[in-house]
Design an enzyme around this catalytic site. Structure first.
Site, PDB file in Angstrom:
ATOM      1  N   SER A  67       0.815  -1.211   0.000  1.00 21.33           N
ATOM      2  CA  SER A  67       0.000   0.000   0.000  1.00 21.33           C
ATOM      3  C   SER A  67       0.854   1.269   0.000  1.00 21.33           C
ATOM      4  O   SER A  67       2.008   1.261   0.410  1.00 21.33           O
ATOM      5  CB  SER A  67      -0.902   0.032   1.234  1.00 21.33           C
ATOM      6  OG  SER A  67      -1.607  -1.165   1.369  1.00 21.33           O
TER       7      SER A  67
HETATM    8  N1  SAH Z   1       0.205  -5.457   4.091  1.00 23.86           N
HETATM    9  C1  SAH Z   1       0.844  -5.876   2.867  1.00 23.86           C
HETATM   10  C2  SAH Z   1       0.020  -5.613   1.631  1.00 23.86           C
HETATM   11  C3  SAH Z   1      -1.152  -6.487   1.579  1.00 23.86           C
HETATM   12  S1  SAH Z   1      -1.854  -6.741  -0.011  1.00 23.86           S
HETATM   13  C4  SAH Z   1       2.217  -5.258   2.719  1.00 23.86           C
HETATM   14  O1  SAH Z   1       2.650  -4.537   3.612  1.00 23.86           O
HETATM   15  O2  SAH Z   1       2.878  -5.538   1.720  1.00 23.86           O
HETATM   16  C5  SAH Z   1      -3.119  -7.828   0.547  1.00 23.86           C
HETATM   17  C6  SAH Z   1      -2.634  -9.226   0.857  1.00 23.86           C
HETATM   18  O3  SAH Z   1      -3.739  -9.932   1.404  1.00 23.86           O
HETATM   19  C7  SAH Z   1      -2.190 -10.008  -0.381  1.00 23.86           C
HETATM   20  O4  SAH Z   1      -0.884 -10.473  -0.198  1.00 23.86           O
HETATM   21  C8  SAH Z   1      -3.204 -11.153  -0.457  1.00 23.86           C
HETATM   22  O5  SAH Z   1      -2.622 -12.371  -0.925  1.00 23.86           O
HETATM   23  C9  SAH Z   1      -3.643 -11.270   0.991  1.00 23.86           C
HETATM   24  N2  SAH Z   1      -4.947 -11.909   1.225  1.00 23.86           N
HETATM   25  C10 SAH Z   1      -6.101 -11.777   0.512  1.00 23.86           C
HETATM   26  N3  SAH Z   1      -7.078 -12.508   1.073  1.00 23.86           N
HETATM   27  C11 SAH Z   1      -6.552 -13.105   2.184  1.00 23.86           C
HETATM   28  C12 SAH Z   1      -7.063 -13.986   3.183  1.00 23.86           C
HETATM   29  N4  SAH Z   1      -8.325 -14.407   3.187  1.00 23.86           N
HETATM   30  N5  SAH Z   1      -6.236 -14.386   4.179  1.00 23.86           N
HETATM   31  C13 SAH Z   1      -4.930 -13.982   4.199  1.00 23.86           C
HETATM   32  N6  SAH Z   1      -4.390 -13.165   3.279  1.00 23.86           N
HETATM   33  C14 SAH Z   1      -5.185 -12.721   2.273  1.00 23.86           C
END
Ligand code: SAH
Length: 218
Positions: A67
């Site tokens: 993000s």
């Molecule tokens: N906080 C992260 C960015 C997150 S992007 C950073 O600092 O880089 C959102 C992430 O959520 C992605 O990697 C995606 O694979 C994950 N995601 C989506 N649905 C999910 C779920 N049900 N459980 C765990 N992770 C999930």
């Protein structure tokens, strides 16, 4: 990487904090200090390092993104994490937010559904010396019951609605920050459990990749 590279990155980081964060109203000094310390350029892909401190999200592989710094800072400020808190993050991605939470809290559990991302993030966090983070592969919309309850829960992916299981794992006095809405646009919600009651505050509009759940939300 040479020490002069590190100096350049730390200068870019200070500028990011003053112009993108302080300049836009982020006031929490602990959050600002954590963002001045955490090496965001380690969490972006090699090819995007020079853009790591710019004012936008970046790709991290597998169709996911890290993000924008401002949104990360805003979510952390709204979460009001105390130094002795146990925190759950849903959506580890690159591990950047997990690293920041590790700076702010006592213990961090971060769940990622994508095995390759979880492995990469876990290794990177270890290499950078973050000892109080555990990355777990799984469906974070179900939270992580073995370590519950959590004083803070941060959801880093967009949910159509607030998962009930996550709410159940929020400690008394705890806060959850979660983007809720459709695939195109969501709204940040701050959920506070106080005297057994749930209070919700609606905040900024935002845009996250979707929270993908294999289960129907409970
Ligand atoms: N906080 C992260 C960015 C997150 S992007 C950073 O600092 O880089 C959102 C992430 O959520 C992605 O990697 C995606 O694979 C994950 N995601 C989506 N649905 C999910 C779920 N049900 N459980 C765990 N992770 C999930």
């Amino acid at each position: 990487m040479s020490s002069s590279d590190n100096e350049v990155f730390s200068l870019l980081r200070r500028r990011m904090v003053s112009s993108q964060l302080r300049g836009r109203g982020i006031r929490d000094e602990r959050v600002l200090a954590a963002m001045e310390r955490a090496p965001r350029h380690e969490f972006t892909g090699e090819q995007d390092r020079d853009q790591a401190y710019q004012d936008h999200p970046l790709p991290i592989g597998e169709g996911q993104t890290i993000s924008q710094p401002y949104i990360v800072a805003l979510m952390l400020e709204l979460l009001e994490v105390s130094p002795d808190a146990k925190v759950l993050e849903v959506g580890t991605g690159s591990g950047y937010v997990a690293a920041l939470l590790a700076e702010l809290a006592a213990e961090v559990i971060s769940i990622e559904r994508h095995g390759a991302l979880a492995e990469r993030a876990g290794e990177l966090l270890r290499r950078l010396g973050y000892r109080n983070v555990t990355v777990i592969v799984g469906d974070g919309s179900l939270g992580y019951q073995p370590a519950a309850p959590y004083q803070a829960i941060l959801v880093s992916a967009a949910a159509a609605e607030v998962p009930k299981t996550l709410l159940a794992q929020l400690a008394e006095g705890g806060r959850m920050v979660i983007p809720v809405g459709g695939p195109e646009v969501q709204q940040l919600q701050v959920i506070h459990r106080e005297n057994g009651q749930i209070h919700t505050i609606l905040r900024e509009a935002c845009r996250f990749v979707p929270l993908i759940s294999d289960q129907t939300l409970r």
